[in-house]
Scaffold this motif. Structure first.
Motif, mmCIF file in Angstrom:
data_model
loop_
_atom_site.group_PDB
_atom_site.id
_atom_site.type_symbol
_atom_site.label_atom_id
_atom_site.label_comp_id
_atom_site.label_asym_id
_atom_site.label_seq_id
_atom_site.Cartn_x
_atom_site.Cartn_y
_atom_site.Cartn_z
ATOM 1 N N UNK A 127 0.825 -1.209 0.000
ATOM 2 C CA UNK A 127 0.000 0.000 0.000
ATOM 3 C C UNK A 127 0.857 1.256 0.000
ATOM 4 N N UNK A 128 1.932 1.255 0.765
ATOM 5 C CA UNK A 128 2.786 2.443 0.819
ATOM 6 C C UNK A 128 3.434 2.730 -0.521
ATOM 7 N N UNK A 129 3.860 1.661 -1.211
ATOM 8 C CA UNK A 129 4.509 1.865 -2.502
ATOM 9 C C UNK A 129 3.498 2.288 -3.567
ATOM 10 N N UNK A 130 2.202 1.976 -3.340
ATOM 11 C CA UNK A 130 1.182 2.363 -4.321
ATOM 12 C C UNK A 130 0.777 3.830 -4.193
ATOM 13 N N UNK A 131 0.989 4.432 -3.031
ATOM 14 C CA UNK A 131 0.544 5.812 -2.822
ATOM 15 C C UNK A 131 1.130 6.777 -3.854
ATOM 16 N N UNK A 132 2.452 6.757 -4.102
ATOM 17 C CA UNK A 132 2.997 7.643 -5.145
ATOM 18 C C UNK A 132 2.447 7.314 -6.537
ATOM 19 N N UNK A 133 2.204 6.017 -6.777
ATOM 20 C CA UNK A 133 1.638 5.602 -8.059
ATOM 21 C C UNK A 133 0.244 6.189 -8.238
ATOM 22 N N UNK A 134 -0.591 6.078 -7.217
ATOM 23 C CA UNK A 134 -1.948 6.609 -7.279
ATOM 24 C C UNK A 134 -1.926 8.110 -7.527
ATOM 25 N N UNK A 135 -1.050 8.808 -6.832
ATOM 26 C CA UNK A 135 -0.960 10.257 -7.006
ATOM 27 C C UNK A 135 -0.540 10.611 -8.427
ATOM 28 N N UNK A 136 0.411 9.848 -8.970
ATOM 29 C CA UNK A 136 0.869 10.105 -10.344
ATOM 30 C C UNK A 136 -0.250 9.853 -11.350
ATOM 31 N N UNK A 137 -1.022 8.796 -11.135
ATOM 32 C CA UNK A 137 -2.128 8.493 -12.039
ATOM 33 C C UNK A 137 -3.203 9.572 -11.974
ATOM 34 N N UNK A 138 -3.516 10.036 -10.767
ATOM 35 C CA UNK A 138 -4.529 11.089 -10.618
ATOM 36 C C UNK A 138 -4.093 12.384 -11.303
ATOM 37 N N UNK A 139 -2.806 12.699 -11.189
ATOM 38 C CA UNK A 139 -2.304 13.915 -11.827
ATOM 39 C C UNK A 139 -2.310 13.802 -13.351
ATOM 40 N N UNK A 140 -2.222 12.587 -13.862
ATOM 41 C CA UNK A 140 -2.158 12.390 -15.315
ATOM 42 C C UNK A 140 -3.552 12.419 -15.954
ATOM 43 N N UNK A 141 -4.591 12.212 -15.156
ATOM 44 C CA UNK A 141 -5.957 12.138 -15.683
ATOM 45 C C UNK A 141 -6.353 13.383 -16.481
ATOM 46 N N UNK A 142 -6.150 14.608 -15.964
ATOM 47 C CA UNK A 142 -6.555 15.793 -16.757
ATOM 48 C C UNK A 142 -5.874 15.873 -18.118
ATOM 49 N N UNK A 143 -4.587 15.542 -18.169
ATOM 50 C CA UNK A 143 -3.858 15.578 -19.434
ATOM 51 C C UNK A 143 -4.405 14.540 -20.407
ATOM 52 N N UNK A 144 -4.719 13.347 -19.881
ATOM 53 C CA UNK A 144 -5.273 12.292 -20.715
ATOM 54 C C UNK A 144 -6.622 12.716 -21.292
ATOM 55 N N UNK A 145 -7.473 13.278 -20.454
ATOM 56 C CA UNK A 145 -8.803 13.681 -20.915
ATOM 57 C C UNK A 145 -8.713 14.853 -21.886
ATOM 58 N N UNK A 146 -7.778 15.773 -21.659
ATOM 59 C CA UNK A 146 -7.591 16.881 -22.599
ATOM 60 C C UNK A 146 -7.213 16.356 -23.989
ATOM 61 N N UNK A 147 -6.345 15.355 -24.024
ATOM 62 C CA UNK A 147 -5.962 14.761 -25.311
ATOM 63 C C UNK A 147 -7.156 14.057 -25.947
ATOM 64 N N UNK A 148 -7.959 13.423 -25.113
ATOM 65 C CA UNK A 148 -9.156 12.730 -25.587
ATOM 66 C C UNK A 148 -10.158 13.723 -26.173
ATOM 67 N N UNK A 149 -10.394 14.818 -25.456
ATOM 68 C CA UNK A 149 -11.316 15.855 -25.929
ATOM 69 C C UNK A 149 -10.792 16.485 -27.224
ATOM 70 N N UNK A 150 -9.478 16.685 -27.295
ATOM 71 C CA UNK A 150 -8.888 17.256 -28.508
ATOM 72 C C UNK A 150 -9.116 16.335 -29.705
ATOM 73 N N UNK A 151 -9.046 15.026 -29.462
ATOM 74 C CA UNK A 151 -9.298 14.061 -30.529
ATOM 75 C C UNK A 151 -10.737 14.166 -31.018
ATOM 76 N N UNK A 152 -11.673 14.270 -30.073
ATOM 77 C CA UNK A 152 -13.082 14.407 -30.438
ATOM 78 C C UNK A 152 -13.338 15.744 -31.146
ATOM 79 N N UNK A 153 -12.621 16.770 -30.707
ATOM 80 C CA UNK A 153 -12.777 18.083 -31.338
ATOM 81 C C UNK A 153 -12.259 18.065 -32.773
ATOM 82 N N UNK A 154 -11.126 17.417 -32.988
ATOM 83 C CA UNK A 154 -10.551 17.349 -34.341
ATOM 84 C C UNK A 154 -11.501 16.645 -35.296
#
Length: 297
Positions: A127-154
């Motif tokens: 669990x302790x080793x997963x905490x930084x992983x979870x935080x990194x994944x949460x921070x990456x979500x907005x960038x992923x969705x922005x790329x997804x929205x850009x694809x739909x916009x294109x």
């Protein structure tokens, strides 16, 4: 701004020996349907992902898959005995009930059971080793969705270009129909006069004024100026939706029904070959436009 309901985005990352791959894609749907396939043990990632998607996406069948791996995969994952027992118990209950009702249930393999949520999970000790992983994944979500929205916009921009051309075709055809009205009126008047002459010759004692009134009423009922005016109004509304900033898929879908209704009425009232041809051309373009609208958010 038009957004397509079809889109795709992916992202990767690496942290403390963990590597991961996001895969996000969508197709058209009547509403918003979000389907997630995420590893267990990543508390908070699913909630953050759903919340962000609902904030950015209005319609579409959205599927998101996250694959996380580690150089020591065998040591990172283990069977959860409690979840395994529950899964087996439930499967046995389902099989017994199905047998009682005379239904045949296909055999379930160990691989099928292993894929059930929670049966195989990351070890609690990590669990302790997963905490930084979870935080990194949460921070990456907005960038992923922005790329997804850009694809739909294109893709949406491509759809908007196609539909704008189709709206232009509708406007051109409406103009052609208006240009035919004088010729149609003359042909209609000639036809009504001929009809009146036939009726007067064939009907002894017919009241000429009454017959003229009935024929005039027929002419009024077959007038198509109102339909053409509504079609021109629909063209203006369609252009406004195609350049609006909010999702316009449902509005455009309703508008296509209105376009089609007016085109059908035009064809039924035409009674003039050239006008009928224009009406059929209108229906063809409107059907093509409706197909494109099905992909608009």
């Amino acid at each position: 701004m038009i957004y397509s309901m079809t889109g795709y985005a992916s992202a990767t990352g690496e942290l403390n020996g963990f590597t991961w791959v996001w895969d996000m894609r969508s197709v058209n749907a009547r509403g918003l349907d979000i389907r997630l396939r995420l590893p267990d043990g990543l508390d908070g990632v699913e909630d953050a992902l759903r919340k962000s998607l609902k904030h950015k996406i209005a319609r579409g069948n959205v599927s998101v898959t996250l694959r996380v791996s580690h150089p020591e995969d065998e040591g990172q994952y283990a069977v959860n005995p409690e979840r395994l027992g529950q899964a087996v118990t439930h499967l046995m209950s389902i099989a017994a009930e199905a047998e009682m009702r005379g239904l045949v249930v296909s055999p379930v393999s160990a691989a099928d059971i292993a894929q059930l949520r929670g049966v195989i999970e990351m070890r609690a000790a990590d669990a302790d080793s997963r905490a930084p992983l979870i935080e990194a994944l949460r921070k990456q979500i907005p960038m992923l969705i922005d790329a997804f929205v850009a694809s739909r916009q294109e893709e949406g921009q491509a759809l908007a270009k196609i539909m704008t051309g189709q709206v232009d075709q509708v406007e051109t055809l409406v103009g052609q129909a208006e240009a035919l009205l004088n010729d149609r009126s003359q042909a209609q008047a000639d036809g009504l006069r001929a009809a009146l002459a036939r009726i007067m010759d064939a009907t002894e004692g017919a009241d000429p004024d009454r017959v003229s009134q009935e024929l005039a009423l027929i002419a009024v009922k077959t007038d198509v100026r109102e339909e053409l005016d509504r079609l021109k109004a629909h063209v203006s509304v369609a252009r406004a939706h195609l350049t609006a900033g909010d999702p316009a898929g449902r509005k455009l879908d309703f508008l296509m029904q209105e376009f089609n209704r007016e085109a059908n009425t035009l064809c039924s009232k035409a009674q003039f070959n050239e006008l009928t041809r224009v009406g059929l051309d209108l229906k063809h373009v409107i059907d093509q436009m409706r197909e494109q609208v099905q992909n608009v958010e």
